[in-house]
Design a protein around this motif. Sequence first.
Motif, PDB file in Angstrom:
ATOM      1  N   GLY A   1       0.838  -1.288  -0.053  1.00 16.55           N
ATOM      2  CA  GLY A   1       0.023  -0.115   0.029  1.00 16.55           C
ATOM      3  C   GLY A   1       0.908   1.309   0.043  1.00 16.55           C
ATOM      4  N   THR A   2       2.061   1.200  -0.306  1.00 19.08           N
ATOM      5  CA  THR A   2       3.127   2.411  -0.325  1.00 19.08           C
ATOM      6  C   THR A   2       2.731   3.122  -1.584  1.00 19.08           C
ATOM      7  OG1 THR A   2       4.785   0.919   0.740  1.00 19.08           O
ATOM      8  CG2 THR A   2       5.413   3.161  -0.407  1.00 19.08           C
ATOM      9  N   ALA A   3       2.530   4.316  -1.184  1.00 16.14           N
ATOM     10  CA  ALA A   3       2.216   5.301  -2.321  1.00 16.14           C
ATOM     11  C   ALA A   3       3.425   6.362  -2.571  1.00 16.14           C
ATOM     12  CB  ALA A   3       1.127   6.214  -1.972  1.00 16.14           C
ATOM     13  N   ILE A   4       3.914   6.734  -3.879  1.00 20.86           N
ATOM     14  CA  ILE A   4       4.939   7.218  -4.163  1.00 20.86           C
ATOM     15  C   ILE A   4       4.555   8.566  -5.073  1.00 20.86           C
ATOM     16  CG2 ILE A   4       7.371   7.426  -5.087  1.00 20.86           C
ATOM     17  CD1 ILE A   4       7.428   4.517  -4.525  1.00 20.86           C
ATOM     18  N   PHE A   5       4.551   9.635  -4.779  1.00 18.66           N
ATOM     19  CA  PHE A   5       3.988  10.621  -5.607  1.00 18.66           C
ATOM     20  C   PHE A   5       5.099  11.152  -6.544  1.00 18.66           C
ATOM     21  CE2 PHE A   5       1.503  10.414  -1.632  1.00 18.66           C
ATOM     22  CZ  PHE A   5       0.101  10.755  -2.216  1.00 18.66           C
ATOM     23  N   GLY A   6       4.450  11.856  -7.546  1.00 26.31           N
ATOM     24  CA  GLY A   6       5.586  12.457  -8.635  1.00 26.31           C
ATOM     25  C   GLY A   6       4.723  12.792  -9.833  1.00 26.31           C
ATOM     26  N   THR A   7       5.524  12.860 -10.872  1.00 30.24           N
ATOM     27  CA  THR A   7       5.147  13.745 -12.086  1.00 30.24           C
ATOM     28  C   THR A   7       5.541  12.796 -13.201  1.00 30.24           C
ATOM     29  OG1 THR A   7       4.988  15.862 -10.966  1.00 30.24           O
ATOM     30  CG2 THR A   7       4.979  15.705 -13.322  1.00 30.24           C
ATOM     31  N   ILE A   8       4.900  12.557 -14.293  1.00 35.31           N
ATOM     32  CA  ILE A   8       5.381  11.943 -15.660  1.00 35.31           C
ATOM     33  C   ILE A   8       6.315  12.978 -16.089  1.00 35.31           C
ATOM     34  CG2 ILE A   8       4.664  11.075 -17.750  1.00 35.31           C
ATOM     35  CD1 ILE A   8       1.974  10.321 -16.562  1.00 35.31           C
ATOM     36  N   CYS A   9       7.468  12.556 -16.717  1.00 35.50           N
ATOM     37  CA  CYS A   9       8.524  13.223 -17.107  1.00 35.50           C
ATOM     38  C   CYS A   9       8.703  13.110 -18.714  1.00 35.50           C
ATOM     39  CB  CYS A   9       9.643  13.372 -16.257  1.00 35.50           C
ATOM     40  SG  CYS A   9      10.337  11.710 -16.347  1.00 35.50           S
ATOM     41  N   TRP A  10       8.428  11.839 -19.073  1.00 33.26           N
ATOM     42  CA  TRP A  10       8.578  11.577 -20.581  1.00 33.26           C
ATOM     43  C   TRP A  10       7.729  10.298 -20.937  1.00 33.26           C
ATOM     44  CZ3 TRP A  10      10.171   6.666 -21.678  1.00 33.26           C
ATOM     45  CH2 TRP A  10      10.688   5.869 -20.648  1.00 33.26           C
ATOM     46  N   VAL A  11       7.216  10.280 -22.194  1.00 36.00           N
ATOM     47  CA  VAL A  11       6.544   9.267 -22.751  1.00 36.00           C
ATOM     48  C   VAL A  11       7.026   8.831 -23.983  1.00 36.00           C
ATOM     49  CG1 VAL A  11       4.204   8.718 -23.471  1.00 36.00           C
ATOM     50  CG2 VAL A  11       4.567  10.310 -21.503  1.00 36.00           C
ATOM     51  N   LYS A  12       7.181   7.338 -24.226  1.00 43.72           N
ATOM     52  CA  LYS A  12       7.691   6.918 -25.422  1.00 43.72           C
ATOM     53  C   LYS A  12       7.278   5.560 -25.757  1.00 43.72           C
ATOM     54  CE  LYS A  12      12.115   6.643 -28.100  1.00 43.72           C
ATOM     55  NZ  LYS A  12      13.615   6.549 -28.115  1.00 43.72           N
ATOM     56  N   GLU A  13       6.695   5.186 -26.489  1.00 48.03           N
ATOM     57  CA  GLU A  13       6.342   3.797 -27.217  1.00 48.03           C
ATOM     58  C   GLU A  13       5.716   2.891 -26.052  1.00 48.03           C
ATOM     59  OE1 GLU A  13      10.236   2.298 -28.653  1.00 48.03           O
ATOM     60  OE2 GLU A  13       9.968   3.790 -30.394  1.00 48.03           O
ATOM     61  N   GLY A  14       4.802   3.370 -25.319  1.00 43.34           N
ATOM     62  CA  GLY A  14       4.079   2.589 -24.405  1.00 43.34           C
ATOM     63  C   GLY A  14       4.792   2.640 -23.135  1.00 43.34           C
ATOM     64  N   ARG A  15       5.839   3.237 -22.699  1.00 47.55           N
ATOM     65  CA  ARG A  15       6.654   3.498 -21.653  1.00 47.55           C
ATOM     66  C   ARG A  15       6.445   4.931 -21.088  1.00 47.55           C
ATOM     67  NH1 ARG A  15      11.492  -0.827 -21.279  1.00 47.55           N
ATOM     68  NH2 ARG A  15      10.165  -2.634 -21.056  1.00 47.55           N
ATOM     69  N   PHE A  16       6.675   5.060 -19.860  1.00 44.10           N
ATOM     70  CA  PHE A  16       6.898   6.532 -19.245  1.00 44.10           C
ATOM     71  C   PHE A  16       7.638   6.589 -18.105  1.00 44.10           C
ATOM     72  CE2 PHE A  16       2.972   4.675 -17.289  1.00 44.10           C
ATOM     73  CZ  PHE A  16       3.219   5.374 -16.109  1.00 44.10           C
ATOM     74  N   GLY A  17       8.314   7.748 -18.004  1.00 47.03           N
ATOM     75  CA  GLY A  17       9.159   7.994 -16.761  1.00 47.03           C
ATOM     76  C   GLY A  17       8.351   8.804 -15.697  1.00 47.03           C
ATOM     77  N   PHE A  18       8.614   8.454 -14.379  1.00 48.29           N
ATOM     78  CA  PHE A  18       7.716   8.758 -13.482  1.00 48.29           C
ATOM     79  C   PHE A  18       8.814   9.316 -12.497  1.00 48.29           C
ATOM     80  CE2 PHE A  18       5.202   8.838  -9.608  1.00 48.29           C
ATOM     81  CZ  PHE A  18       4.059   9.447  -9.845  1.00 48.29           C
ATOM     82  N   ARG A  19       8.924  10.879 -12.358  1.00 49.92           N
ATOM     83  CA  ARG A  19       9.998  11.332 -11.494  1.00 49.92           C
ATOM     84  C   ARG A  19       9.503  11.575 -10.084  1.00 49.92           C
ATOM     85  NH1 ARG A  19      11.247  15.967 -14.143  1.00 49.92           N
ATOM     86  NH2 ARG A  19      12.806  15.083 -15.278  1.00 49.92           N
ATOM     87  N   PHE A  20       9.769  11.030  -8.920  1.00 50.61           N
ATOM     88  CA  PHE A  20       9.363  11.151  -7.594  1.00 50.61           C
ATOM     89  C   PHE A  20       9.437  12.702  -7.118  1.00 50.61           C
ATOM     90  CE2 PHE A  20      11.120   6.636  -7.112  1.00 50.61           C
ATOM     91  CZ  PHE A  20      10.137   6.198  -8.043  1.00 50.61           C
TER      92      PHE A  20
END
Length: 197
Positions: free
Chosen positions: A162-181
């Motif tokens: 149940g651990t929640a990590i907050f952040g923002t999507i920083c890039w999107v490419k070919e069905g994958r994305f980066g999530f910066r905490f």
Amino acid sequence: MEQVEQQESAAAMERRAGKRHSAVLLLGKLCGAEPGVCLVHNISANGLMARFVVAPHVGDSIEVEVRGLPPVRGTVRWVRGQKAGVQFDSPQPYERIFSTHNEDGTTPRPPRFDVSMAVEVRLGDRKFMAEMCDVSAGGAKLDATAAVEPGQAGQILMRPSGTAIFGTICWVKEGRFGFRFVSPLPIATLADLVVRK
């Protein structure tokens, strides 16, 4: 006998006299069959001192990767609680950890840990499942079929903890994305993710 002890003492002092830099909170990745996490407190061309989640033993041969350097092999020379000193097998250009660019022009980044973990992503009122592919203290790479856009803020929810990590999507490419905490993961949380991969 006394002369041998004096020589060993002089050699130890010479090793410790090498230039050191304080590098508090420099994440280290333990490479090998069972990857792990450590926090480097100081580093020199000849070795480092770090706090380990699982303390090694004196004489252990380990391989550590830190920002700006490839994996470096060394031998554990001392252990005090969770801290240990590692002597590198060969001198390293440790100054690279302070560089803003690698020799090839890329930006040095903290080590990333390969994981394969199903997580729930929440962006506003949307919820969807994604696969976490890798993670570092500052962010994660995720694989998902859901449409997302850079700049969207939200959280990753890990089950069953149940651990929640907050952040923002920083890039999107070919069905994958980066999530910066929003803030770096504590070393214990990161170590738990790596162990549960």
